[in-house]
Design a protein around this motif. Structure first.
Motif, short mmCIF file in Angstrom:
data_model
loop_
_atom_site.label_atom_id
_atom_site.label_comp_id
_atom_site.label_asym_id
_atom_site.label_seq_id
_atom_site.Cartn_x
_atom_site.Cartn_y
_atom_site.Cartn_z
N GLN A 107 0.88 -1.16 0.00
CA GLN A 107 0.00 0.00 0.00
C GLN A 107 0.92 1.22 0.00
O GLN A 107 1.93 1.24 0.71
CB GLN A 107 -0.91 -0.03 1.22
CG GLN A 107 -1.89 -1.18 1.19
CD GLN A 107 -2.84 -1.20 2.37
OE1 GLN A 107 -2.83 -0.31 3.21
NE2 GLN A 107 -3.66 -2.23 2.44
N THR A 108 0.61 2.21 -0.81
CA THR A 108 1.57 3.30 -1.02
C THR A 108 1.96 4.01 0.27
O THR A 108 3.10 4.45 0.40
CB THR A 108 1.05 4.32 -2.05
OG1 THR A 108 -0.25 4.77 -1.66
CG2 THR A 108 0.98 3.70 -3.44
N TYR A 109 1.07 4.11 1.24
CA TYR A 109 1.43 4.77 2.50
C TYR A 109 2.50 3.99 3.26
O TYR A 109 3.20 4.55 4.11
CB TYR A 109 0.20 5.00 3.38
CG TYR A 109 -0.20 3.79 4.18
CD1 TYR A 109 0.35 3.55 5.43
CD2 TYR A 109 -1.13 2.88 3.68
CE1 TYR A 109 -0.01 2.42 6.16
CE2 TYR A 109 -1.49 1.77 4.40
CZ TYR A 109 -0.93 1.54 5.64
OH TYR A 109 -1.27 0.43 6.35
N ALA A 110 2.67 2.69 2.95
CA ALA A 110 3.62 1.84 3.67
C ALA A 110 4.94 1.65 2.93
O ALA A 110 5.80 0.90 3.39
CB ALA A 110 2.98 0.48 3.95
N ILE A 111 5.14 2.32 1.81
CA ILE A 111 6.38 2.13 1.04
C ILE A 111 7.61 2.43 1.89
O ILE A 111 8.58 1.68 1.86
CB ILE A 111 6.35 2.98 -0.26
CG1 ILE A 111 5.37 2.35 -1.24
CG2 ILE A 111 7.74 3.11 -0.87
CD1 ILE A 111 5.14 3.14 -2.51
N GLY A 112 7.59 3.48 2.66
CA GLY A 112 8.74 3.81 3.52
C GLY A 112 9.05 2.71 4.52
O GLY A 112 10.22 2.43 4.80
N PHE A 113 8.02 2.09 5.06
CA PHE A 113 8.20 0.96 5.99
C PHE A 113 8.98 -0.16 5.29
O PHE A 113 9.96 -0.68 5.84
CB PHE A 113 6.83 0.45 6.47
CG PHE A 113 6.87 -0.86 7.17
CD1 PHE A 113 7.33 -0.95 8.48
CD2 PHE A 113 6.45 -2.02 6.54
CE1 PHE A 113 7.37 -2.17 9.14
CE2 PHE A 113 6.48 -3.24 7.19
CZ PHE A 113 6.95 -3.32 8.50
N TYR A 114 8.56 -0.53 4.09
CA TYR A 114 9.21 -1.63 3.37
C TYR A 114 10.61 -1.22 2.87
O TYR A 114 11.51 -2.06 2.83
CB TYR A 114 8.33 -2.12 2.22
CG TYR A 114 7.08 -2.81 2.72
CD1 TYR A 114 7.17 -4.02 3.41
CD2 TYR A 114 5.83 -2.25 2.55
CE1 TYR A 114 6.03 -4.65 3.88
CE2 TYR A 114 4.69 -2.89 3.02
CZ TYR A 114 4.80 -4.08 3.68
OH TYR A 114 3.67 -4.71 4.16
#
Length: 141
Positions: A107-114
């Motif tokens: 999900q685009t909001y979680a890109i930084g997490f990954y």
């Protein structure tokens, strides 16, 4: 928190978590959440004591492990559990000599997490279940 993370063959608790987070909380249509891949998947379940709190699944296709359906109940967010689930999945697939990379649809909001786990985004943003996603990959070997 007394946390355990393990693979499970009875994935009913994983499905219940996915229904809670993806369908009820995020509004993903049930028909988009359910597919015919669960019987082929490796299911990972995190528990706080006896209570299921997070899950992920892994599908291996050739040299690629696709990690997906990663979710944590609201009560477990912000605790590092999502990172622990992902690290468990990555460690699991890294043990397989045939698997050289991991892939996921974030999900685009979680890109930084990954990205913090070493994944790199590629390709365009696309809709999955009414939520913008982008593919990501991580080389394992």
């Amino acid at each position: 928190m007394t946390l355990t993370i393990e693979t499970v063959t009875d994935y009913a608790p994983c499905m219940a978590l996915r229904m809670e987070v993806f369908v009820h909380e995020q509004g993903v249509p049930v028909e988009d959440e359910l597919d015919d891949l669960d019987d082929q998947a490796i299911h990972i379940l995190a528990r706080d004591g006896d209570t299921p709190i997070g899950t992920a699944r892994v599908l291996v296709n050739g040299d690629t492990a696709k990690i997906g359906r990663v979710c944590v109940l609201k009560s477990g967010r912000g605790t590092g559990l999502g990172r622990d689930l992902m690290q468990f999945a990555l460690d699991l697939v890294a043990q397989r000599p045939d698997v050289t990379r991991a892939k996921l649809g974030a999900q685009t909001y979680a890109i930084g997490f990954y990205e913090g786990l070493g994944f790199q985004a590629f390709g365009p943003i696309y809709d999955d279940g009414g939520i913008p996603h982008r593919d990501m990959v991580k080389e394992l070997k």
